[in-house]
Design a protein around this motif. Sequence first.
Motif, PDB file in Angstrom:
ATOM      1  N   ALA A  22     -22.349  -8.232  -0.181  1.00 20.74           N
ATOM      2  CA  ALA A  22     -21.732  -8.481  -1.476  1.00 20.74           C
ATOM      3  C   ALA A  22     -21.116  -9.856  -1.432  1.00 20.74           C
ATOM      4  O   ALA A  22     -20.979 -10.464  -0.371  1.00 20.74           O
ATOM      5  CB  ALA A  22     -20.669  -7.425  -1.775  1.00 20.74           C
ATOM      6  N   SER A  23     -20.713 -10.341  -2.603  1.00 23.57           N
ATOM      7  CA  SER A  23     -20.099 -11.661  -2.634  1.00 23.57           C
ATOM      8  C   SER A  23     -18.662 -11.615  -2.152  1.00 23.57           C
ATOM      9  O   SER A  23     -18.137 -12.619  -1.685  1.00 23.57           O
ATOM     10  CB  SER A  23     -20.161 -12.233  -4.058  1.00 23.57           C
ATOM     11  OG  SER A  23     -19.470 -11.372  -4.955  1.00 23.57           O
ATOM     12  N   THR A  24     -18.008 -10.459  -2.298  1.00 23.57           N
ATOM     13  CA  THR A  24     -16.619 -10.332  -1.855  1.00 23.57           C
ATOM     14  C   THR A  24     -16.436  -9.061  -1.031  1.00 23.57           C
ATOM     15  O   THR A  24     -17.214  -8.120  -1.120  1.00 23.57           O
ATOM     16  CB  THR A  24     -15.642 -10.289  -3.050  1.00 23.57           C
ATOM     17  OG1 THR A  24     -15.935  -9.153  -3.850  1.00 23.57           O
ATOM     18  CG2 THR A  24     -15.736 -11.558  -3.877  1.00 23.57           C
ATOM     19  N   ALA A  25     -15.389  -9.074  -0.229  1.00 18.26           N
ATOM     20  CA  ALA A  25     -14.977  -7.903   0.535  1.00 18.26           C
ATOM     21  C   ALA A  25     -13.514  -7.620   0.201  1.00 18.26           C
ATOM     22  O   ALA A  25     -12.805  -8.480  -0.335  1.00 18.26           O
ATOM     23  CB  ALA A  25     -15.126  -8.177   2.025  1.00 18.26           C
ATOM     24  N   THR A  26     -13.072  -6.399   0.504  1.00 18.29           N
ATOM     25  CA  THR A  26     -11.692  -6.008   0.250  1.00 18.29           C
ATOM     26  C   THR A  26     -10.909  -6.060   1.555  1.00 18.29           C
ATOM     27  O   THR A  26     -11.192  -5.314   2.491  1.00 18.29           O
ATOM     28  CB  THR A  26     -11.623  -4.584  -0.345  1.00 18.29           C
ATOM     29  OG1 THR A  26     -12.359  -4.544  -1.567  1.00 18.29           O
ATOM     30  CG2 THR A  26     -10.180  -4.179  -0.607  1.00 18.29           C
ATOM     31  N   CYS A  27      -9.950  -6.962   1.610  1.00 16.63           N
ATOM     32  CA  CYS A  27      -9.074  -7.108   2.776  1.00 16.63           C
ATOM     33  C   CYS A  27      -7.789  -6.336   2.488  1.00 16.63           C
ATOM     34  O   CYS A  27      -7.138  -6.569   1.464  1.00 16.63           O
ATOM     35  CB  CYS A  27      -8.764  -8.587   3.017  1.00 16.63           C
ATOM     36  SG  CYS A  27      -7.605  -8.883   4.371  1.00 16.63           S
ATOM     37  N   VAL A  28      -7.427  -5.408   3.383  1.00 17.96           N
ATOM     38  CA  VAL A  28      -6.241  -4.566   3.181  1.00 17.96           C
ATOM     39  C   VAL A  28      -5.138  -5.014   4.138  1.00 17.96           C
ATOM     40  O   VAL A  28      -5.338  -5.041   5.356  1.00 17.96           O
ATOM     41  CB  VAL A  28      -6.571  -3.082   3.398  1.00 17.96           C
ATOM     42  CG1 VAL A  28      -5.354  -2.223   3.046  1.00 17.96           C
ATOM     43  CG2 VAL A  28      -7.773  -2.659   2.560  1.00 17.96           C
ATOM     44  N   PHE A  29      -3.993  -5.354   3.584  1.00 22.41           N
ATOM     45  CA  PHE A  29      -2.859  -5.804   4.391  1.00 22.41           C
ATOM     46  C   PHE A  29      -1.943  -4.649   4.799  1.00 22.41           C
ATOM     47  O   PHE A  29      -1.436  -4.621   5.923  1.00 22.41           O
ATOM     48  CB  PHE A  29      -2.017  -6.821   3.607  1.00 22.41           C
ATOM     49  CG  PHE A  29      -2.731  -8.096   3.292  1.00 22.41           C
ATOM     50  CD1 PHE A  29      -2.732  -9.148   4.200  1.00 22.41           C
ATOM     51  CD2 PHE A  29      -3.405  -8.259   2.091  1.00 22.41           C
ATOM     52  CE1 PHE A  29      -3.386 -10.343   3.907  1.00 22.41           C
ATOM     53  CE2 PHE A  29      -4.064  -9.444   1.792  1.00 22.41           C
ATOM     54  CZ  PHE A  29      -4.062 -10.483   2.704  1.00 22.41           C
ATOM     55  N   ALA A  30      -1.688  -3.735   3.853  1.00 23.06           N
ATOM     56  CA  ALA A  30      -0.684  -2.704   4.098  1.00 23.06           C
ATOM     57  C   ALA A  30      -0.866  -1.580   3.093  1.00 23.06           C
ATOM     58  O   ALA A  30      -1.577  -1.713   2.099  1.00 23.06           O
ATOM     59  CB  ALA A  30       0.722  -3.300   3.982  1.00 23.06           C
ATOM     60  N   VAL A  31      -0.179  -0.473   3.382  1.00 25.57           N
ATOM     61  CA  VAL A  31      -0.135   0.667   2.465  1.00 25.57           C
ATOM     62  C   VAL A  31       1.330   0.987   2.207  1.00 25.57           C
ATOM     63  O   VAL A  31       2.134   1.079   3.147  1.00 25.57           O
ATOM     64  CB  VAL A  31      -0.859   1.892   3.050  1.00 25.57           C
ATOM     65  CG1 VAL A  31      -0.678   3.103   2.150  1.00 25.57           C
ATOM     66  CG2 VAL A  31      -2.341   1.592   3.228  1.00 25.57           C
ATOM     67  N   CYS A  32       1.682   1.134   0.920  1.00 31.27           N
ATOM     68  CA  CYS A  32       3.071   1.353   0.511  1.00 31.27           C
ATOM     69  C   CYS A  32       3.234   2.716  -0.159  1.00 31.27           C
ATOM     70  O   CYS A  32       2.275   3.319  -0.636  1.00 31.27           O
ATOM     71  CB  CYS A  32       3.516   0.272  -0.473  1.00 31.27           C
ATOM     72  SG  CYS A  32       3.320  -1.410   0.130  1.00 31.27           S
ATOM     73  N   ARG A  33       4.500   3.140  -0.228  1.00 36.88           N
ATOM     74  CA  ARG A  33       4.836   4.380  -0.936  1.00 36.88           C
ATOM     75  C   ARG A  33       6.139   4.158  -1.693  1.00 36.88           C
ATOM     76  O   ARG A  33       7.139   3.731  -1.115  1.00 36.88           O
ATOM     77  CB  ARG A  33       5.005   5.533   0.049  1.00 36.88           C
ATOM     78  CG  ARG A  33       5.359   6.866  -0.611  1.00 36.88           C
ATOM     79  CD  ARG A  33       5.460   7.977   0.419  1.00 36.88           C
ATOM     80  NE  ARG A  33       6.577   7.771   1.337  1.00 36.88           N
ATOM     81  CZ  ARG A  33       6.779   8.499   2.431  1.00 36.88           C
ATOM     82  NH1 ARG A  33       5.910   9.443   2.766  1.00 36.88           N
ATOM     83  NH2 ARG A  33       7.827   8.262   3.213  1.00 36.88           N
ATOM     84  N   GLY A  34       6.124   4.456  -2.998  1.00 40.27           N
ATOM     85  CA  GLY A  34       7.326   4.321  -3.808  1.00 40.27           C
ATOM     86  C   GLY A  34       7.725   2.866  -3.973  1.00 40.27           C
ATOM     87  O   GLY A  34       6.916   1.945  -3.835  1.00 40.27           O
ATOM     88  N   GLY A  35       9.009   2.664  -4.283  1.00 41.28           N
ATOM     89  CA  GLY A  35       9.489   1.297  -4.459  1.00 41.28           C
ATOM     90  C   GLY A  35       8.864   0.634  -5.667  1.00 41.28           C
ATOM     91  O   GLY A  35       8.420   1.287  -6.612  1.00 41.28           O
ATOM     92  N   ASP A  36       8.805  -0.680  -5.641  1.00 41.92           N
ATOM     93  CA  ASP A  36       8.232  -1.453  -6.745  1.00 41.92           C
ATOM     94  C   ASP A  36       7.253  -2.481  -6.195  1.00 41.92           C
ATOM     95  O   ASP A  36       7.490  -3.687  -6.257  1.00 41.92           O
ATOM     96  CB  ASP A  36       9.344  -2.147  -7.531  1.00 41.92           C
ATOM     97  CG  ASP A  36       8.798  -2.899  -8.749  1.00 41.92           C
ATOM     98  OD1 ASP A  36       7.686  -2.541  -9.219  1.00 41.92           O
ATOM     99  OD2 ASP A  36       9.470  -3.848  -9.207  1.00 41.92           O
ATOM    100  N   PRO A  37       6.124  -2.012  -5.628  1.00 39.70           N
ATOM    101  CA  PRO A  37       5.157  -2.962  -5.068  1.00 39.70           C
ATOM    102  C   PRO A  37       4.510  -3.857  -6.113  1.00 39.70           C
ATOM    103  O   PRO A  37       3.833  -4.827  -5.774  1.00 39.70           O
ATOM    104  CB  PRO A  37       4.125  -2.050  -4.394  1.00 39.70           C
ATOM    105  CG  PRO A  37       4.242  -0.747  -5.116  1.00 39.70           C
ATOM    106  CD  PRO A  37       5.686  -0.616  -5.487  1.00 39.70           C
ATOM    107  N   ALA A  38       4.714  -3.553  -7.419  1.00 43.58           N
ATOM    108  CA  ALA A  38       4.127  -4.390  -8.462  1.00 43.58           C
ATOM    109  C   ALA A  38       4.594  -5.836  -8.346  1.00 43.58           C
ATOM    110  O   ALA A  38       3.920  -6.754  -8.820  1.00 43.58           O
ATOM    111  CB  ALA A  38       4.480  -3.836  -9.838  1.00 43.58           C
TER     112      ALA A  38
END
Length: 295
Positions: A22-38
């Motif tokens: 594919a032209s792009t891949a998904t790089c994952v840095f971290a997984v969060c729960r709750g809070g305001d990750p927006a």
Amino acid sequence: MTAAPCTTGVPTATDVPTATDASTATCVFAVCRGGDPAALEGMPGHEEGARVRLLPLGSLTAVVQDVPADRFSEEAVRERLSDGAELERCARTHHAVVSAAARCAPTVPLPLATLYLGDERARAALGKREQHLHAALDRIEGRAEWAVKAYTVPARPDAPAPAGKPEGPAAPASSSPDGPGSGRAYLERVRSRKRACDLRQEAALRAAERVDTALRGLAVAARRLRLHGPGPDRDRRTQMLNAAYLVDGDRDRELAAAVGRLRQEAEADGVRIEVSGPWVPYSFVDGGGTGDLGC
């Protein structure tokens, strides 16, 4: 400042795209729960990719970035991470995103270069680990990692000898077979230096163990990490302790006070203590805390 705990990991071939997938891949840095990750939306990640975004994972949220597949293929990643300067750049970027996430919500950091063939592959893989991720978040929420290292500096070759055992150039030859210039006297000086070195080493080991024992009493979990080898030529220190401690956030001052006391005690044995933190708990997301960890 001491560098962040090691997060480097080369992903497996099944996780990493090839240049033609594919032209792009998904790089994952971290997984969060709750809070305001927006608040993470739109922050920069790896310079080759798009802005950081959020990927919903049911009750969790992944912090991800679209990156060019040809720059993050398995071969490209291995080559980049084998270069010291490139590895440091990638690790600093990864750590910056993870740290920003941890300021917004309880966060599990993923290893450097965690890559998937698009969002659906990322969701499927991380979804299988949802129970494990929740357990990790329960373990580290409200806590931070502190890195503690202890070093001993070997005595200089020209350092004074222990009391009663004068060193220096050999004295003129004596008519006595046991005189100061004899072979027997020389061997005794060598043995004296060896005994002094052994005593310093034993004292340093005991000091390092006292530090570890005291800090384990303040932590909810601790890990002894692999000792680092000798540094640059001018750095003649020997590392005696390399450990990480998971500490409740309200015990930071107590930890700092304990380290200050331990540092003074250790210096009497020729041991220097270095402390860094608080870090995101990289060393404790896998449930460890009693054994040794290589990094």
